[in-house]
Scaffold this active site. Structure first.
Site, PDB file in Angstrom:
ATOM      1  N   LYS A  68     -12.978  -1.126   6.944  1.00 60.67           N
ATOM      2  CA  LYS A  68     -12.294  -2.065   7.838  1.00 60.67           C
ATOM      3  C   LYS A  68     -12.761  -1.872   9.285  1.00 60.67           C
ATOM      4  O   LYS A  68     -13.318  -2.773   9.879  1.00 60.67           O
ATOM      5  CB  LYS A  68     -10.779  -1.909   7.697  1.00 60.67           C
ATOM      6  CG  LYS A  68     -10.314  -2.115   6.246  1.00 60.67           C
ATOM      7  CD  LYS A  68      -8.845  -1.828   6.062  1.00 60.67           C
ATOM      8  CE  LYS A  68      -8.473  -1.782   4.583  1.00 60.67           C
ATOM      9  NZ  LYS A  68      -8.628  -3.067   3.894  1.00 60.67           N
ATOM     10  N   TRP A 105       0.818  -1.209   0.000  1.00 57.77           N
ATOM     11  CA  TRP A 105       0.000   0.000   0.000  1.00 57.77           C
ATOM     12  C   TRP A 105       0.852   1.259   0.000  1.00 57.77           C
ATOM     13  O   TRP A 105       0.515   2.255  -0.657  1.00 57.77           O
ATOM     14  CB  TRP A 105      -0.978  -0.007   1.172  1.00 57.77           C
ATOM     15  CG  TRP A 105      -2.084  -0.992   0.954  1.00 57.77           C
ATOM     16  CD1 TRP A 105      -2.329  -2.141   1.640  1.00 57.77           C
ATOM     17  CD2 TRP A 105      -3.071  -0.941  -0.085  1.00 57.77           C
ATOM     18  NE1 TRP A 105      -3.410  -2.811   1.108  1.00 57.77           N
ATOM     19  CE2 TRP A 105      -3.879  -2.106   0.045  1.00 57.77           C
ATOM     20  CE3 TRP A 105      -3.352  -0.044  -1.115  1.00 57.77           C
ATOM     21  CZ2 TRP A 105      -4.947  -2.371  -0.802  1.00 57.77           C
ATOM     22  CZ3 TRP A 105      -4.413  -0.316  -1.971  1.00 57.77           C
ATOM     23  CH2 TRP A 105      -5.200  -1.460  -1.802  1.00 57.77           C
ATOM     24  N   ASP A 122      -1.513   6.831   6.495  1.00 54.84           N
ATOM     25  CA  ASP A 122      -2.598   5.982   6.035  1.00 54.84           C
ATOM     26  C   ASP A 122      -2.936   5.040   7.187  1.00 54.84           C
ATOM     27  O   ASP A 122      -2.177   4.134   7.510  1.00 54.84           O
ATOM     28  CB  ASP A 122      -2.144   5.201   4.800  1.00 54.84           C
ATOM     29  CG  ASP A 122      -3.223   4.270   4.251  1.00 54.84           C
ATOM     30  OD1 ASP A 122      -4.272   4.113   4.898  1.00 54.84           O
ATOM     31  OD2 ASP A 122      -2.986   3.686   3.178  1.00 54.84           O
TER      32      ASP A 122
END
Length: 359
Positions: free
Chosen positions: A195, A101, A171
């Site tokens: 999530k 990511w 993030d």
């Protein structure tokens, strides 16, 4: 019965939240319509949105000099939005690479300015780890330093907040609300909702006020944080139902005792699973203990040929979505806030029985 869902995202939601949403689906609080049919500018919906923000601020103890934005496009759109918002005065940033990511964020940022990539992955005794921040070759003139606090795919997580001179951008897609964090140490935090916040379709951005004047002039109006802040995240029609459900999750978290309380539950879940893997000669976790994710636990079987059978039998035991990401393979159990301890205990029991049967 509801299955135990270990999906990395879209992930498990609290049963109590889903039941409340179900009860309110056709007739929200006596209005005669569903909240997903309601104007986002109506008095009723604005109250829902304001309450969600207030509860999130309480959960994370967000200082008053930070804006909270409820946006669309996923965390992936922020890979572009961040440099476009922060490269207006100095188009240079440091990006810490720790996995897939962060690599995706790096690739996108390079479209808009100069990116100093700091490879912070190391191998210690055959396990993956993160190099200490003191060793990073950071720039002296970066607009910001970006990192992915928890790599969902690899299962690698920072345990402390890096100390940087430039504003820190994080993030937190797969770790937000799972453990206490000091928001004041960041210039910006962003997180996809699917999530620990709610369903897909919503992205949270928490940005410090003094950074709202850094945007590149060519930035699209919808991506400009200052525009969104000035319009209460309603520059266009927002993801109203996802925002509403996120608000229900925030209420649920407060009922559980807040982030401190859910953190203790998460510690117990992670300990249960990691302890079992560590004592086993049938399973393996590839991450150094000091850098293991609290939320995403990757593991492999010593005999890879058994993986398909493992997944098949796991599903038969109502243990779902345990396949690792397609880029790395293996297994992965995502144990977000809404996954109860009994789900992890059921997984460990199944893993042990499977190992005994296939030695």
């Amino acid at each position: 019965m509801r299955a135990y869902n270990f999906c990395a995202g879209p992930a498990a939601l609290p049963t109590a939240v889903l039941e409340k949403a179900q009860r309110e689906l056709l007739n929200w609080q006596g209005t005669g319509v569903s909240i997903m049919e309601m104007s986002h500018r109506s008095k009723d919906y604005v109250a829902v949105a304001e309450k969600a923000e207030a509860n999130l601020r309480q959960l994370l103890n967000i200082p008053k000099n930070y804006k909270v934005l409820f946006l669309q496009g996923g965390a992936t759109l922020q890979f572009s939005a961040i440099p476009l918002n922060f490269f207006g005065k100095n188009a240079k940033a440091d990006y810490i690479k720790t996995g897939i990511w962060s690599e995706k964020a790096i690739k996108e940022a390079k479209r808009y300015g100069e990116v100093n990539v700091v490879d912070a992955i190391a191998e210690i005794d055959g396990k993956m780890a993160i190099l200490p921040a003191e060793s990073w070759p950071l720039s002296t003139d970066a607009s910001y330093v970006h990192y992915c606090e928890n790599e969902t795919i690899g299962g690698l997580q920072f345990k402390t907040i890096p100390q940087t001179t430039a504003p820190l951008v994080a993030d937190l897609s797969s770790s937000i609300l799972s453990a206490p964090i000091d928001v004041s140490q960041f210039g910006l935090i962003y997180a996809g909702a699917q999530k620990n916040i709610g369903p897909a379709g919503l992205t949270i951005v928490i940005v410090r006020d003094d950074l709202l004047d850094q945007a590149k002039p060519e930035i699209p109006s919808l991506l400009k944080y200052a525009n969104q802040a000035a319009n209460e995240s309603m520059l266009n029609t927002p993801a109203t139902y996802s925002w509403y459900l996120a608000g229900l999750v925030f209420e649920w978290l407060l009922e559980q005792g807040g982030v401190d309380a859910i953190y203790q539950q998460n510690l117990a879940k992670a300990k249960c699973l990691y302890d079992y893997i560590d004592q086993s000669d049938f399973y393996n976790n590839p991450i150094a203990p000091a850098h293991r994710s609290l939320m995403n636990v990757p593991f492999t079987l010593v005999n890879e040929s058994l993986e398909a059978l493992f997944l098949q039998q796991a599903e038969e035991h109502h243990l779902l979505n345990l396949a690792g990401h397609r880029s790395v393979g293996g297994m992965r159990a995502s144990i977000y806030n809404a996954v109860p301890l009994e789900a992890v205990q059921a997984l460990v029991e199944f893993m042990d029985k499977f190992a005994q049967a296939h030695r």
